[in-house]
Design an enzyme around this catalytic site. Structure first.
Site, PDB file in Angstrom:
ATOM      1  CD  GLU A 130      -2.804  -1.170   2.451  1.00  0.00           C
ATOM      2  OE1 GLU A 130      -2.424  -0.493   3.443  1.00  0.00           O
ATOM      3  OE2 GLU A 130      -3.811  -1.904   2.478  1.00  0.00           O
ATOM      4  CB  SER A 216      18.004  -6.800  -9.614  1.00  0.00           C
ATOM      5  OG  SER A 216      17.409  -5.933  -8.685  1.00  0.00           O
ATOM      6  CG  HIS A 345       7.050 -10.655 -10.818  1.00  0.00           C
ATOM      7  ND1 HIS A 345       7.776 -11.782 -10.471  1.00  0.00           N
ATOM      8  CD2 HIS A 345       7.965  -9.686 -11.081  1.00  0.00           C
ATOM      9  CE1 HIS A 345       9.065 -11.510 -10.533  1.00  0.00           C
ATOM     10  NE2 HIS A 345       9.205 -10.251 -10.893  1.00  0.00           N
ATOM     11  CB  SER A 346       7.089  -6.669  -8.653  1.00  0.00           C
ATOM     12  OG  SER A 346       6.949  -6.079  -9.937  1.00  0.00           O
TER      13      SER A 346
END
Length: 453
Positions: A130, A216, A345-346
């Site tokens: 959020e 990453s 996923h993200s």
């Protein structure tokens, strides 16, 4: 389809229905790998050795790695077996243990910590997600649906074991004692962040907790883990390396190199694959033809097992045994945990564009690892609704306070961009730092105002 009379349970999983036998122990072969090789035989003379070879020439080929038997039948190895590899499981969806079972019973304290950490992780995911949607942080991804894989496996490890994670394993850090303030400082990238704000959010790391900083690029941690494991082996440490990755990571060359590297060197490393059915928007049906990931281990000579990743007890038991084998026998072990990524996923992804809402809802409500584990805890008389509600409320309050503090904290200074790489900063970096400072002073409107010069 459930056939209780045979004790079998078939469950649908991306890639085909897999028959999951209800074994109560981890069925792993313990045969010595060297037994596959024929013993070396000594002869009195080269002539005697040649005669022996002539006698056996029609039956075997003496080839590096061991003798290979001949056959006159031309037969190709099938691309896959007719039956899928079984999935180790301990708990039914109703929280009852499958009979017969001989898994190591967890204590109340360990079990309750596992569940409370799952609640904490779930709360973190909700609030940080959020916060990203509100524009307060730049990026986030959740562990929704996969809480059992990381937290239950972390509970089975030792603190000296070195963890090399992907990016969906904050549960491991939670278990090891990483605090809510430390999580908040990292995602907001302030001065207290151990990475000094130089990494994306959720790229955690902790030297104290033997958790290497997340990177990453997909799969790069896998060969690194083998190197770490080999170092532990050389130093005769009573520890192993543990690396986590998704099913998408197995399509990277690093995965294959790491498994072969580990098997050849006999490196004590546990590979834990979170097969959640999706590599972002690519389903496992589109990703590989094989029976999931578990079968890939055997091709490289790595002991492997497939487990129900939504069964916390199965994850704990399999990881605990895998660690014991890795350390005692100095060998790699591969675990494929079948689970499901309930969230996107993200924050950069909308998973409803490539999979059905009904599919997501089914795994969220019918296959929840937290709900199943909670039922088991209640069956044991260890968990009440009041305790759970109180913990959720407490964690939410503490996390909101941590976010407020992290958001107000000063950012790392510009100098942090150039430190921690070289012992003595070279002249070209000094020059770049000076140019950056001058540019920031000249064009302040183009740079963050909360970054100290």
């Amino acid at each position: 389809m459930i056939r209780t009379s045979l004790g079998l349970l078939s469950r649908d999983f991306p890639g085909g229905g897999g028959g999951a036998r209800q074994n109560a122990s981890v069925l792993l072969s313990s045969s010595n790998r060297s037994a596959l090789l024929s013993p070396t035989r000594r002869f009195e003379s080269p002539e005697a050795a040649r005669l022996h070879e002539d006698e056996n020439d029609a039956q075997e080929l003496d080839f590096p790695g061991g003798r290979v038997p001949f056959t006159s039948e031309m037969k190709f190895i099938a691309e896959s077996s007719e039956k899928r590899v079984s999935c180790f499981r301990i708990l039914h969806e109703n929280g009852e243990t499958i009979k017969p079972t001989n898994f190591k019973q967890l204590s109340k304290d360990v079990s309750m910590k596992m569940y409370k950490d799952m609640i904490t992780l779930q709360t973190m995911d909700t609030i940080f997600f959020e916060a990203q949607r509100q524009g307060r942080i730049s990026f986030y991804l959740t562990s929704a649906g996969e809480e059992a894989v990381t937290i239950a496996s972390a509970a089975a490890l030792h603190s000296d074991d070195v963890v090399l994670a992907q990016y969906r394993e904050p549960g491991v850090l939670l278990w090891r004692g990483f605090g809510l303030q430390e999580f908040a400082d990292q995602v907001f990238g302030n001065r207290s962040d151990y990475g000094k704000g130089r990494q994306m959010p959720i790229h955690y790391g902790s030297n104290l907790l033997n958790f290497l900083t997340i990177s990453s690029p997909i799969g790069t941690q896998l060969p690194h883990a083998v190197g770490v494991a080999y170092s532990l082996k050389m130093d005769r440490k009573d520890a192993c390396a543990v690396t986590y990755f998704g099913d998408g990571g197995t399509s990277e060359g690093d995965f294959h190199a790491a498994l072969n590297f580990a098997a050849v060197l006999g490196a004590p490393v546990v590979f834990i694959c979170r097969n959640n059915g999706w590599a972002i928007s690519t389903s496992i049906q589109e990703q590989f033809r094989s029976d999931g990931v578990v079968v890939k281990g055997q091709a490289y000579g790595v002991r492997s097992i497939r487990i129900d990743g939504n069964d916390a007890l199965a994850v704990y038991s399999a990881t605990r045994r895998a660690r014991e084998m890795a350390v005692a026998e100095q060998m790699p072990v591969l675990i494929e945990a079948l689970t499901y990524r309930v969230g996107h996923h993200s924050t950069s992804d909308d998973s409803t564009k490539y999979r059905g809402v009904d599919e997501i809802e089914y795994w969220k409500t019918k296959r929840s690892p937290m709900d199943r584990f909670a039922r088991w805890l209640r069956n044991n008389g260890w968990l009440s609704e009041e305790d759970e509600s109180m913990h959720r409320s407490t964690v939410k309050k503490q996390l909101l306070q941590a976010i407020q503090k992290a958001e107000k904290a000063e950012k790392a200074p510009v100098s942090a961009l150039f430190s921690d790489v070289y012992d003595h900063i070279p002249s070209n970096l000094h020059e770049q730092e000076q140019v950056l400072r001058q540019t920031m002073k000249r064009y302040p409107q183009d740079y963050p105002s909360d970054v100290p010069l």
